[in-house]
Design a protein around this motif. Structure first.
Motif, PDB file in Angstrom:
ATOM      1  N   THR A   1       0.838  -1.209   0.000  1.00 51.44           N
ATOM      2  CA  THR A   1       0.000   0.000   0.000  1.00 51.44           C
ATOM      3  C   THR A   1       0.869   1.254   0.000  1.00 51.44           C
ATOM      4  N   LEU A   2       1.888   1.286   0.858  1.00 50.96           N
ATOM      5  CA  LEU A   2       2.774   2.455   0.929  1.00 50.96           C
ATOM      6  C   LEU A   2       3.522   2.666  -0.388  1.00 50.96           C
ATOM      7  N   LEU A   3       3.981   1.586  -0.999  1.00 46.18           N
ATOM      8  CA  LEU A   3       4.704   1.713  -2.270  1.00 46.18           C
ATOM      9  C   LEU A   3       3.785   2.219  -3.385  1.00 46.18           C
ATOM     10  N   LYS A   4       2.554   1.757  -3.391  1.00 41.86           N
ATOM     11  CA  LYS A   4       1.588   2.240  -4.390  1.00 41.86           C
ATOM     12  C   LYS A   4       1.303   3.729  -4.180  1.00 41.86           C
ATOM     13  N   GLN A   5       1.169   4.111  -2.903  1.00 37.84           N
ATOM     14  CA  GLN A   5       0.931   5.530  -2.614  1.00 37.84           C
ATOM     15  C   GLN A   5       2.119   6.368  -3.067  1.00 37.84           C
ATOM     16  N   ARG A   6       3.313   5.868  -2.860  1.00 36.87           N
ATOM     17  CA  ARG A   6       4.509   6.606  -3.264  1.00 36.87           C
ATOM     18  C   ARG A   6       4.563   6.750  -4.781  1.00 36.87           C
ATOM     19  N   VAL A   7       4.219   5.650  -5.489  1.00 35.57           N
ATOM     20  CA  VAL A   7       4.215   5.712  -6.958  1.00 35.57           C
ATOM     21  C   VAL A   7       3.208   6.758  -7.425  1.00 35.57           C
ATOM     22  N   GLU A   8       2.044   6.811  -6.782  1.00 32.89           N
ATOM     23  CA  GLU A   8       1.040   7.810  -7.147  1.00 32.89           C
ATOM     24  C   GLU A   8       1.552   9.233  -6.870  1.00 32.89           C
ATOM     25  N   LEU A   9       2.215   9.408  -5.729  1.00 31.85           N
ATOM     26  CA  LEU A   9       2.797  10.720  -5.412  1.00 31.85           C
ATOM     27  C   LEU A   9       3.846  11.097  -6.448  1.00 31.85           C
ATOM     28  N   TYR A  10       4.650  10.132  -6.863  1.00 28.56           N
ATOM     29  CA  TYR A  10       5.698  10.417  -7.843  1.00 28.56           C
ATOM     30  C   TYR A  10       5.080  10.786  -9.199  1.00 28.56           C
ATOM     31  N   LYS A  11       4.030  10.073  -9.582  1.00 29.54           N
ATOM     32  CA  LYS A  11       3.353  10.407 -10.849  1.00 29.54           C
ATOM     33  C   LYS A  11       2.791  11.832 -10.791  1.00 29.54           C
TER      34      LYS A  11
END
Length: 180
Positions: A30-40
């Motif tokens: 979940t945290l990694l997905k959130q980070r990917v979304e933040l990066y996008k």
């Protein structure tokens, strides 16, 4: 930013290898997905150019900085989760080691008790064997005494038989002498 992206990939791989529980894996995912979304979203903000001359305005730069802070915070959150899981893993290993150590101590204690019991049993068996040897010696002595007594009795019986035969022969001779 590529180094941040590489750090994210490394952390995700590290998280996969450190999977201790399903809850941990789900949290990390979940945290990694959130980070990917933040990066996008950061990539989108980085490409915005809202100033009069076609470059990034102060507000665009503030949004980028704010978003980069969110990405850094998310990275910190991921690192804390990984460190927490690593600590739990270390504690679990330490506990398992202590349990194994206690198990070995108990096994050694049981073996020591068994050795002590076996030594006592050997001592008891030696004492029993010694008593049997003494009993055997006594029985041998009694047997030799009985053999001596038996020999004396056989000699006496032999003498008596010879005396009876002599008496019989004498009485027969007297009877023949009287008849003649």
């Amino acid at each position: 930013m590529k180094s941040r992206h590489l750090l994210s990939a490394f952390l995700s791989l590290l998280g996969i290898f450190l999977l201790g529980s399903t809850g941990y894996a789900q949290q990390l995912d979940t945290l990694l997905k959130q980070r990917v979304e933040l990066y996008k979203h950061y990539q989108v903000l980085k490409n915005e150019k809202n100033s009069f001359w076609g470059s990034q305005s102060k507000q665009d730069l503030r949004n980028i900085i704010s978003h980069l802070k969110n990405i850094i915070n998310k990275d910190d959150e991921i690192i804390r989760l990984i460190l927490k899981e690593k600590e739990l893993e270390r504690i679990q290993l330490k506990t398992e080691s202590a349990l194994k150590s206690n198990s070995l101590i108990l096994r050694d204690k049981n073996l020591s008790e068994q050795v002590y019991e076996l030594k006592n049993e050997v001592k008891s068996l030696k004492n029993q064997n010694h008593l049997r040897v003494q009993e055997k010696q006594k029985l041998k002595y009694k047997l030799s005494a009985l053999k001596k007594e038996n020999l004396i009795l056989e000699i006496i019986i032999g003498i008596l038989i010879v005396a009876l035969i002599i008496l019989y022969l004498i009485s027969r001779m007297k009877i023949k002498a009287i008849k003649n």
